[in-house]
Design a protein around this motif. Structure first.
Motif, PDB file in Angstrom:
ATOM      1  N   ILE A 150       6.030   9.650   0.365  1.00 25.96           N
ATOM      2  CA  ILE A 150       5.119   8.518   0.218  1.00 25.96           C
ATOM      3  C   ILE A 150       5.365   7.550   1.373  1.00 25.96           C
ATOM      4  CG2 ILE A 150       4.466   6.564  -1.246  1.00 25.96           C
ATOM      5  CD1 ILE A 150       5.666   8.220  -3.610  1.00 25.96           C
ATOM      6  N   ASP A 151       4.312   7.209   2.087  1.00 25.78           N
ATOM      7  CA  ASP A 151       4.407   6.171   3.106  1.00 25.78           C
ATOM      8  C   ASP A 151       4.219   4.833   2.403  1.00 25.78           C
ATOM      9  OD1 ASP A 151       4.730   8.034   5.129  1.00 25.78           O
ATOM     10  OD2 ASP A 151       2.583   8.140   5.550  1.00 25.78           O
ATOM     11  N   ARG A 188       0.845  -1.196   0.000  1.00 24.86           N
ATOM     12  CA  ARG A 188       0.000   0.000   0.000  1.00 24.86           C
ATOM     13  C   ARG A 188       0.875   1.238   0.000  1.00 24.86           C
ATOM     14  NH1 ARG A 188      -3.436   0.511   5.106  1.00 24.86           N
ATOM     15  NH2 ARG A 188      -1.513   1.412   5.782  1.00 24.86           N
ATOM     16  N   LEU A 189       0.408   2.287  -0.685  1.00 25.53           N
ATOM     17  CA  LEU A 189       1.071   3.582  -0.715  1.00 25.53           C
ATOM     18  C   LEU A 189       0.111   4.618  -0.154  1.00 25.53           C
ATOM     19  CD1 LEU A 189       2.383   3.394  -4.392  1.00 25.53           C
ATOM     20  CD2 LEU A 189       3.691   2.901  -2.330  1.00 25.53           C
ATOM     21  N   GLU A 190       0.628   5.540   0.664  1.00 21.13           N
ATOM     22  CA  GLU A 190      -0.170   6.658   1.174  1.00 21.13           C
ATOM     23  C   GLU A 190       0.608   7.938   0.930  1.00 21.13           C
ATOM     24  OE1 GLU A 190      -1.228   6.113   5.268  1.00 21.13           O
ATOM     25  OE2 GLU A 190      -2.594   4.455   4.810  1.00 21.13           O
ATOM     26  N   TRP A 191      -0.074   8.985   0.491  1.00 19.34           N
ATOM     27  CA  TRP A 191       0.559  10.260   0.211  1.00 19.34           C
ATOM     28  C   TRP A 191      -0.476  11.366   0.341  1.00 19.34           C
ATOM     29  CZ3 TRP A 191      -1.696   7.136  -3.171  1.00 19.34           C
ATOM     30  CH2 TRP A 191      -2.462   7.675  -4.182  1.00 19.34           C
ATOM     31  N   THR A 192       0.011  12.605   0.463  1.00 21.72           N
ATOM     32  CA  THR A 192      -0.872  13.757   0.549  1.00 21.72           C
ATOM     33  C   THR A 192      -0.440  14.775  -0.503  1.00 21.72           C
ATOM     34  OG1 THR A 192      -1.145  13.398   2.920  1.00 21.72           O
ATOM     35  CG2 THR A 192      -1.778  15.569   2.051  1.00 21.72           C
ATOM     36  N   PHE A 212       8.331   2.346   5.756  1.00 20.68           N
ATOM     37  CA  PHE A 212       9.123   3.568   5.831  1.00 20.68           C
ATOM     38  C   PHE A 212       8.441   4.672   5.038  1.00 20.68           C
ATOM     39  CE2 PHE A 212      10.441   2.072   1.760  1.00 20.68           C
ATOM     40  CZ  PHE A 212      10.958   3.154   1.067  1.00 20.68           C
ATOM     41  N   THR A 213       8.961   5.894   5.185  1.00 17.65           N
ATOM     42  CA  THR A 213       8.517   7.023   4.375  1.00 17.65           C
ATOM     43  C   THR A 213       9.628   7.337   3.396  1.00 17.65           C
ATOM     44  OG1 THR A 213       7.178   7.911   6.171  1.00 17.65           O
ATOM     45  CG2 THR A 213       7.798   9.441   4.417  1.00 17.65           C
ATOM     46  N   GLY A 214       9.266   7.444   2.141  1.00 15.60           N
ATOM     47  CA  GLY A 214      10.279   7.687   1.116  1.00 15.60           C
ATOM     48  C   GLY A 214       9.807   8.679   0.080  1.00 15.60           C
ATOM     49  N   VAL A 215      10.683   8.886  -0.880  1.00 17.03           N
ATOM     50  CA  VAL A 215      10.371   9.759  -1.997  1.00 17.03           C
ATOM     51  C   VAL A 215      10.678   8.996  -3.285  1.00 17.03           C
ATOM     52  CG1 VAL A 215      12.639  10.894  -2.122  1.00 17.03           C
ATOM     53  CG2 VAL A 215      10.597  12.142  -2.784  1.00 17.03           C
ATOM     54  N   TRP A 216       9.867   9.210  -4.297  1.00 18.27           N
ATOM     55  CA  TRP A 216      10.030   8.544  -5.594  1.00 18.27           C
ATOM     56  C   TRP A 216      11.157   9.262  -6.321  1.00 18.27           C
ATOM     57  CZ3 TRP A 216       5.241   6.966  -8.933  1.00 18.27           C
ATOM     58  CH2 TRP A 216       5.661   6.295 -10.084  1.00 18.27           C
ATOM     59  N   THR A 217      12.306   8.584  -6.525  1.00 21.25           N
ATOM     60  CA  THR A 217      13.499   9.265  -7.025  1.00 21.25           C
ATOM     61  C   THR A 217      13.805   9.053  -8.504  1.00 21.25           C
ATOM     62  OG1 THR A 217      14.911   7.434  -6.312  1.00 21.25           O
ATOM     63  CG2 THR A 217      14.616   9.275  -4.775  1.00 21.25           C
ATOM     64  N   LEU A 243      -0.174  18.271  -2.555  1.00 28.57           N
ATOM     65  CA  LEU A 243      -0.134  19.652  -2.080  1.00 28.57           C
ATOM     66  C   LEU A 243      -1.546  20.233  -2.061  1.00 28.57           C
ATOM     67  CD1 LEU A 243       1.719  21.951  -1.193  1.00 28.57           C
ATOM     68  CD2 LEU A 243       1.820  22.672  -3.568  1.00 28.57           C
ATOM     69  N   GLY A 244      -1.960  20.697  -0.903  1.00 30.45           N
ATOM     70  CA  GLY A 244      -3.276  21.304  -0.762  1.00 30.45           C
ATOM     71  C   GLY A 244      -4.424  20.307  -0.769  1.00 30.45           C
ATOM     72  N   GLY A 245      -4.119  19.024  -0.747  1.00 23.94           N
ATOM     73  CA  GLY A 245      -5.158  18.000  -0.784  1.00 23.94           C
ATOM     74  C   GLY A 245      -5.258  17.243   0.512  1.00 23.94           C
ATOM     75  N   SER A 246      -6.038  16.192   0.470  1.00 24.12           N
ATOM     76  CA  SER A 246      -6.175  15.351   1.653  1.00 24.12           C
ATOM     77  C   SER A 246      -5.424  14.043   1.430  1.00 24.12           C
ATOM     78  CB  SER A 246      -7.661  15.083   1.927  1.00 24.12           C
ATOM     79  OG  SER A 246      -8.248  14.452   0.811  1.00 24.12           O
ATOM     80  N   SER A 247      -5.176  13.336   2.505  1.00 25.21           N
ATOM     81  CA  SER A 247      -4.421  12.095   2.450  1.00 25.21           C
ATOM     82  C   SER A 247      -5.108  11.087   1.536  1.00 25.21           C
ATOM     83  CB  SER A 247      -4.292  11.524   3.862  1.00 25.21           C
ATOM     84  OG  SER A 247      -3.581  10.311   3.825  1.00 25.21           O
ATOM     85  N   GLN A 248      -4.303  10.409   0.710  1.00 23.16           N
ATOM     86  CA  GLN A 248      -4.826   9.410  -0.213  1.00 23.16           C
ATOM     87  C   GLN A 248      -4.082   8.095  -0.007  1.00 23.16           C
ATOM     88  OE1 GLN A 248      -5.173  10.696  -4.276  1.00 23.16           O
ATOM     89  NE2 GLN A 248      -5.596  12.808  -3.676  1.00 23.16           N
ATOM     90  N   SER A 249      -4.720   7.021  -0.376  1.00 23.21           N
ATOM     91  CA  SER A 249      -4.147   5.701  -0.204  1.00 23.21           C
ATOM     92  C   SER A 249      -4.441   4.873  -1.446  1.00 23.21           C
ATOM     93  CB  SER A 249      -4.757   5.035   1.033  1.00 23.21           C
ATOM     94  OG  SER A 249      -4.282   3.721   1.175  1.00 23.21           O
ATOM     95  N   TYR A 250      -3.497   4.012  -1.824  1.00 20.87           N
ATOM     96  CA  TYR A 250      -3.692   3.113  -2.954  1.00 20.87           C
ATOM     97  C   TYR A 250      -3.076   1.765  -2.612  1.00 20.87           C
ATOM     98  CZ  TYR A 250      -3.633   1.127  -7.635  1.00 20.87           C
ATOM     99  OH  TYR A 250      -3.810   0.305  -8.716  1.00 20.87           O
ATOM    100  N   THR A 251      -3.870   0.715  -2.710  1.00 21.09           N
ATOM    101  CA  THR A 251      -3.380  -0.642  -2.476  1.00 21.09           C
ATOM    102  C   THR A 251      -2.959  -1.221  -3.812  1.00 21.09           C
ATOM    103  OG1 THR A 251      -4.819  -0.924  -0.564  1.00 21.09           O
ATOM    104  CG2 THR A 251      -3.940  -2.929  -1.586  1.00 21.09           C
ATOM    105  N   LEU A 252      -1.699  -1.639  -3.887  1.00 19.28           N
ATOM    106  CA  LEU A 252      -1.167  -2.188  -5.126  1.00 19.28           C
ATOM    107  C   LEU A 252      -1.605  -3.636  -5.277  1.00 19.28           C
ATOM    108  CD1 LEU A 252       2.469  -0.857  -4.753  1.00 19.28           C
ATOM    109  CD2 LEU A 252       0.812  -0.086  -6.445  1.00 19.28           C
ATOM    110  N   PRO A 253      -2.136  -3.987  -6.447  1.00 19.70           N
ATOM    111  CA  PRO A 253      -2.377  -5.410  -6.696  1.00 19.70           C
ATOM    112  C   PRO A 253      -1.023  -6.124  -6.685  1.00 19.70           C
ATOM    113  CG  PRO A 253      -3.396  -4.043  -8.394  1.00 19.70           C
ATOM    114  CD  PRO A 253      -2.532  -3.154  -7.559  1.00 19.70           C
TER     115      PRO A 253
END
Length: 121
Positions: A82-83, A5-9, A94-99, A11-21
């Motif tokens: 991204i969590d 699962r990925l969670e991110w917010t 962990f919390t990371g960034v897409w590089t 800019l100016g939005g609310s927290s979102q979540s996506y479960t990867l198949p």
């Protein structure tokens, strides 16, 4: 492996979540201290800051749908932390960034392949 699962917010939005198949493979690495995390003091001595190893996860996606690709593109375009949850129902890994660059390409009609490299912040 269970669904990640990925969670991110955005800019100016609310927290979102996506479960990867479960349609990706992954590679995990631990990185030593970043060389840019060192500085010279006024007297010329080299100073570095001790920190633990950083995690890097590389997720490889093969033959994903256009819908899933668009969700991943939106996450990349948000340019935010991204969590990452290796197990979607478990604790945060962990919390990371897409590089890496957005590298998804169409490999068959309506099917996409690409990768996501997440580095711990």
């Amino acid at each position: 492996m269970a669904n990640a699962r990925l969670e991110w917010t955005p800019l100016g939005g609310s927290s979102q979540s996506y479960t990867l198949p479960v349609n990706f493979t992954w590679d995990y690495q631990e990185l030593a201290q970043d060389e840019t995390d060192r500085e010279r003091a006024v007297d010329g001595t080299l100073r570095s800051y001790l920190r633990g190893l950083k995690q890097r996860w590389i997720l490889q996606f093969q033959f994903i749908s256009a819908v899933q690709k668009e969700v991943l593109v939106a996450i990349k375009q948000a340019q935010t932390d991204i969590d990452f949850f290796r197990d979607g129902t478990g604790a945060k890994t962990f919390t990371g960034v897409w590089t890496n660059d957005l590298d998804f390409r169409e490999v068959a009609p309506g099917l996409w392949s690409g990768s996501m490299m997440l580095e711990e912040v």
